[in-house]
Scaffold this active site. Structure first.
Site: not given
Length: 411
Positions: A183, A133, A142, A327, A169, A280, A275, A277, A187
């Site tokens: 922690n 990415d 975090d 995503s 992203h 994948v 995606a 192929y 999140v």
């Protein structure tokens, strides 16, 4: 007028020439011949194993390259990009804020529910997950702190470091997979105990959110070379690439890697790559009510679904926000794949894939369709499938989408 193939950031006005050399021919001569056309002397090897490289060359040199008997084929590079945050679906404006108490995003509960049975915990076998990415905000409060020298790779040079994320992203996707749990900040995630899995970061996209196919392929290769078993790719753009197809086929069939990618945000039936192929897993997005998001692409390569609307996760600078897109769905599936695999290290990537789709929960009448694939991924159900079946079963031909497992039915 001369047209150049280039890895320059302005890839709208430059293109890259991909050259794939057959290993059964005199590929050394092929490399030498191709390099003679490289106008800036900055050609890069994508894969030593497959004898692929990228060069900068004149457009009218392409035919000469194609005709060389030591070169199998040549492709122009195209831009790949992070699928955008679908802002109409945001629940928090801007980049979000800092959270001083830990929250469990709804997507975590959807893909790994704690009812009617306890939530599936991480196993004792650490699985390496690669996020290809825009990079990773190393040092985020975090997110696990990674080793700069070992835990990532960028093909774009010192101005585009893998351990920095100028876009956000990549860090958002990484947070869904492995934000630190327990922690009392931010999140939690699909894999909340950082000591029980590991990250590798492939900066396939620049801080702008876009990059070259060559850069993405180099990043994926670096992931595999580093020992990643799961690769998460929330990116796409452009059409089919034979070079990319061949690379993912090899990673899947020979290297035993499970590659998972976002289906795309066009809201249509178009194919997005990587995606689409067949080697994948293509991931569609659903909302908190388990309905397909209107932006989620639908076609016969969509294989599985996960939460992708208003997904809360990490952003650079100790920030958090809810973003939407396929995503955001993709890392849920990648995280679950690693979580399940941590309990069954002897299973193959193909068996993990089958477990995920065989136990996915279709929100409709069941079966498989172009909108949801086999349904929404479910960690505990996939775990129990392998607990009952073991890792000795065979899987069928790789076809992708609803043809991937014709015997599979939704749970």
């Amino acid at each position: 007028m001369t047209h150049h193939y280039n890895l320059a950031p302005s890839i709208q006005s430059h293109s890259i020439c991909f050259i794939d050399f057959l290993s059964i021919t005199n590929h050394r001569q092929g490399h030498t011949f191709a390099d003679s056309f490289d106008k800036n002397g900055k050609g890069r090897v994508i894969s030593q194993k497959r004898h692929t490289e990228t060069i900068t060359a004149k457009i009218n040199d392409m035919d000469k390259l194609k005709k060389d008997p030591n070169i199998e084929y040549v492709e122009l590079d195209v831009e790949r990009h992070a699928f955008p945050n679908m802002r109409g679906y945001e629940v928090v404006a801007g980049k979000g804020g800092r959270r001083l108490s830990e929250e469990t995003p709804y997507g975590i509960d959807m893909v790994n529910p704690d009812s009617p049975t306890p939530r599936l915990q991480q196993g004792e076998n650490s699985i390496k997950i690669c996020v290809v990415d825009t990079g990773y905000d190393n040092g985020h409060e975090d997110l696990p702190t990674l080793v700069v020298e070992n835990d990532g790779y960028s093909p774009y040079g010192d101005d585009e470091l893998w351990n920095e994320d100028g876009h956000g992203h990549g860090s958002h996707c990484a947070g869904t997979i492995g934000a630190i749990g327990g922690n009392n900040v931010g999140v939690t995630s699909v894999n909340p105990i950082s000591e029980k899995f590991s990250f590798f970061i492939g900066k396939g996209l620049r801080n702008s959110g876009s990059g070259s196919t060559a850069g993405v392929m180099e990043a994926v290769q670096a992931c595999v070379d580093a020992g990643a078993k799961v690769v998460s790719m929330s990116l796409g753009g452009g059409g089919f690439s034979q070079l990319a197809y061949d690379q993912y086929e090899e990673h899947y069939n020979i290297d035993g890697v499970l590659i998972i990618a976002a289906a795309g945000n066009g809201g249509n039936s178009g194919y997005s790559y990587p995606a689409s192929y067949k080697y994948v897993m293509s991931v569609a997005a659903v909302d908190s009510n388990r309905n397909r998001a209107s932006f989620s692409q639908f076609n016969d390569q969509v294989e599985i679904a996960a939460p992708g609307v208003a997904v809360k996760s990490t952003l650079p600078g100790d920030q958090y926000a809810s973003w939407s897109g396929t995503s955001m769905a993709c890392p849920h599936v990648a995280g679950v794949a690693a979580l399940v695999w941590s309990h069954f290290p002897d299973c193959s990537n193909k068996q993990i894939r089958e477990a995920l789709i065989a136990t996915a929960e279709h929100p409709g009448a069941g079966g498989c369709d172009n909108e949801y694939g086999y349904g929404i991924v479910n960690a505990k159900a996939a775990h129990d499938y392998l607990l009952n079946r073991g890792c000795d079963f065979s899987v069928g031909e790789t076809l992708g989408g609803c043809n991937q497992c014709v015997e599979c039915t939704s749970a």
